[in-house]
Design a protein around this motif. Structure first.
Motif, PDB file in Angstrom:
ATOM      1  N   GLU A   1       0.841  -1.206   0.000  1.00 16.14           N
ATOM      2  CA  GLU A   1       0.000   0.000   0.000  1.00 16.14           C
ATOM      3  C   GLU A   1       0.874   1.254   0.000  1.00 16.14           C
ATOM      4  OE1 GLU A   1      -3.377  -0.067  -0.147  1.00 16.14           O
ATOM      5  OE2 GLU A   1      -3.134  -2.238  -0.383  1.00 16.14           O
ATOM      6  N   GLU A   2       0.355   2.330  -0.582  1.00 15.57           N
ATOM      7  CA  GLU A   2       1.112   3.590  -0.631  1.00 15.57           C
ATOM      8  C   GLU A   2       1.523   4.046   0.776  1.00 15.57           C
ATOM      9  OE1 GLU A   2       2.100   4.912  -3.391  1.00 15.57           O
ATOM     10  OE2 GLU A   2       0.555   4.846  -4.934  1.00 15.57           O
ATOM     11  N   ALA A   3       0.582   3.965   1.717  1.00  6.79           N
ATOM     12  CA  ALA A   3       0.887   4.458   3.066  1.00  6.79           C
ATOM     13  C   ALA A   3       2.028   3.664   3.687  1.00  6.79           C
ATOM     14  CB  ALA A   3      -0.354   4.379   3.951  1.00  6.79           C
ATOM     15  N   GLU A   4       2.101   2.380   3.365  1.00  2.00           N
ATOM     16  CA  GLU A   4       3.138   1.546   3.962  1.00  2.00           C
ATOM     17  C   GLU A   4       4.529   1.929   3.459  1.00  2.00           C
ATOM     18  OE1 GLU A   4       0.223  -2.377   4.251  1.00  2.00           O
ATOM     19  OE2 GLU A   4       1.920  -2.344   2.865  1.00  2.00           O
TER      20      GLU A   4
ATOM     21  N   GLN B   1       5.489   4.604   1.972  1.00  2.00           N
ATOM     22  CA  GLN B   1       5.836   5.986   2.322  1.00  2.00           C
ATOM     23  C   GLN B   1       6.294   6.078   3.781  1.00  2.00           C
ATOM     24  OE1 GLN B   1       3.561   8.994  -0.668  1.00  2.00           O
ATOM     25  NE2 GLN B   1       2.517   8.672   1.277  1.00  2.00           N
TER      26      GLN B   1
END
Lengths: 351, 351, 351
Positions: A213-216, A218
């Motif tokens: 996931e993007e949040a991970e 980042q």
């Protein structure tokens, strides 16, 4: 004149140049908790003080690759802010465990330069080292990156390409001081397979997959204080050929290594990075799988041997197929990482 | 033979079998910070050393359910890797607070087996326990899961279904040693309602909602070192009947419990898990709401009582409607969790 | 009567009222690790114990804005649960560093009230303070919010609007005790620019951008134990005029401040918040950029000066364009934050 760092361009590097990198970081159990939350790592020596103590260490060190990412992250603003590509790693060694409370800092030396024939880019070879607060070197590695020139008319430097070993010699691997396997408990480690159970040429599919996931990625990349813009700025990335944020290559190394626990659970500490290539970019939504091949085996001492392991990460493809290259030697399109490392593993079951 | 763990199948379990689970974990304030970041928990005794000390504890313990998830996570590779469904919990008790620096490990005993009539699956009952580094049991619980058979032709074991209590008896609840409410400060705890303010049959809507993101439940589940594949692998999940990653049921328990702070802010420590059923799956994008019903009330000692609470989690539906079952006893489609626990609560306001 | 907190409405506030906020929080290195992972902060004094010690501190304190968010978060359930808008900040001062292990609590005093002419809302001015476990005030600030009335017929209170300073006077700025710049190492700090290198009126584009994910701002806001519903509940938000979860304004302040490291790397500690306005809402998927203007400069002591900095955050727009207001004084649509603070910076390079 601008006070913002626009990074070094190819012509800014000089052979022999020493660069002290900014932002030392005091690491803690929180960094290890993040590492577990981000990658699902389960190597017992990094997970539990009690297990680490049963192996002769004062407590659980931070995961080897976590320390690598922190040391690496500090080099980015000086070395690779204008990099077109991260071409490779070699001669990486983990020299000393990193413990909660240690403060890590990094420096690099330029050991090679080679301008490309297009006159627009060049390859920079750096030898980077990470140190703790006592000034002891905790790791070192070489990497080479292709970097843009600021001024295409700048003169080319003398070409110097360092000789790099194909793999770290087993005699150069450093077993952490005091480490032993006298009380090693396989049931707690989660694997019944030891040094003698593996053989050269053996291939292991690690079965499981992790979707990114993007949040991970980042959060991971910021935790490592890695400032490479391509990982964070969708507004700018939307106009690139990928149209997406690129995932830090080290995120894939860590995911693949954590997945490889399933089959290599006792190969518990990374001792060296022999080589590494980020074969293809990855993006949020990709599911990462991994498989390993045992490339070499060496005894280290009475308690431990070392496995030289090729770790291949795939995206969105079955690891049981052990995909790597086609008959012309080109990587299968699903391959995203071809990584070569030494791992320490107890020699045999004690109980 | 494969070195990867393919988990135990129904015919691999034997009545009375003891299983030591892998990967002990040293927990720290970082795990509690993650818990707060993931669920928004605000129970003061777990949030602040000062508040915990005012209640007679040496410092803030880790949240009860965080310890549960860690203990539970370790059981997954052995118990439920091939589970079709997590059917229920019973007889769970929290026996001792878990503090930063403690190392948690888990073991389980098989206490029941029942092959299903289809000959393809069976139900396994296990009694799992979590221990700290001193070998003290910090919690125990029973759960039962439906597990696939590897070989449909394998003979059925003798059917043994354990007798499980409807609820933990109030006399079996363990108040942490030294805990008192002499200096309990409601203003800091965030609630003015005490034991005597509640009544059996009372229902409380917890009003607020939390929308789940993929990165959140993945990070949580990895932090707990829970390896169930269905939570992480979108590439594989896309071909299932759900087409999505499933969210770990414990994630919903923790979200619902954290939401229930708003109305049960002084019901600050979970003492027992009487029962629990994951009624329907949840997915990223679902918004979780919760409501509670007071099922029972018991005095514990001079300072504390216990509320037996039914905690119902809903997805994408108004908790003020107190949805549960239709007239035929079938759960409303919005219900995702029906959980039954005992919580400790100070008897009355001291100031 | 409902036991859930429905927050204070305009008519619930009284001039001079003191409010003790719930949920003290013991902070740790984990909170700082989260801060780094969420915002990519690289100020060395907050990153490394060794660097902080070289400046005369006992170790690395927690980032100033992290402490602010924690103190602020506690005020939300009492002050702004029914807020229509967070109108402004003033007279904020950081009085004492916050260290890992400190327990933070908050209280507020109502210092102004003004009902709006529509009779449906009013403005509440509060002076909020954060304290550590020793009862020492670590920060204070004033904010004013527009709050709904519960009963539109409730009588209007006497209008009292406090006099608020345009900016904190330089003589009121508090340099942390013992802080010095005798051994300040610019190479480790990551910037070669000191107090004397800046000038009033100078504008700096911070170049880099960060795209916000839902999981990130939700985890941040929960970590701060901020309970404002609009950040978490997509099911409810889908029926609002935005249709989306709103991002906590403090998340934008922290992102912009972290981005401003690139150009202001030695402006390492925030000393005061002079003013702040959340000009427009932000949503997941927005990419945040920032630019700064030096508004004032003051000497503090032999080692340090202070820069008064306007920090402007933009969404999805090039910070090199230094966008702010049009000729009519209306903010450019890309501006999301107009923030005014004092930062401490060493006076000159020592080595």
């Amino acid at each position: 004149m601008s006070k913002t760092n626009d990074g070094n361009f190819f012509e800014d590097f000089a052979l022999g140049q020493e660069i002290i990198h900014a932002t030392p970081l005091t690491v803690s159990g929180a960094d290890q908790a993040f590492y577990t939350a981000l990658y699902g790592s389960r190597y017992a020596v990094y997970s539990a003080d009690t297990f680490a103590q049963s192996m002769g260490l004062p407590g659980a060190p931070l995961e080897d690759l976590l320390a690598f990412h922190v040391v690496f992250g500090k080099t980015v603003p000086d070395i690779s802010l204008n990099a077109v590509a991260n071409l490779g790693y070699a001669e990486g060694r983990f020299l000393q465990p990193v413990y909660p409370g240690d403060t890590l800092s990094s420096s690099s030396q330029v050991i090679g330069l080679k301008e490309n024939s297009n006159g627009k880019t060049g390859v920079v070879y750096v030898r980077s080292s990470g140190f703790n607060q006592h000034g002891k070197k905790v790791m070192e590695y070489t990497r080479w990156v292709m970097v843009n020139k600021r001024d295409h008319g700048a003169p080319a430097p003398e070409t110097v390409v360092p000789q790099l070993a194909q793999a770290v010699s087993a005699s150069d691997l450093v077993v952490p001081e005091g480490l032993h396997a006298k009380n090693y408990q396989p049931a707690l480690a989660g694997s019944d397979y030891f040094f003698g159970d593996y053989e050269i040429g053996e291939k292991i599919s690690h079965v499981d997959g992790m979707t990114i996931e993007e949040a991970e990625h980042q959060m991971a990349t910021r935790l490592f204080q890695n400032t490479a813009k391509v990982h964070f700025d969708q507004h700018a990335q939307k106009d690139t050929r990928f149209g997406r944020r690129l995932i830090y290559g080290g995120h894939i190394i860590s995911l693949a290594r954590a997945l490889s626990f399933n089959g290599l659970g006792n190969a518990c500490m990374m001792l060296a990075i022999n080589a590494g290539r980020h074969v293809a970019p990855t993006f949020a939504g990709d599911t990462i799988y991994a498989w390993s091949e045992i490339l070499d085996m060496q005894e280290l001492n009475n308690d431990f041997g070392a496995l030289r392991i090729r770790l291949v990460a795939l995206k969105n493809a079955n690891p049981n197929d052990l995909l790597l290259k086609d008959e012309d030697g080109a990587y299968d399109p699903s391959v995203v990482l071809d990584f070569d490392y030494w791992a320490l593993i107890p020699k045999d079951k004690k109980q």
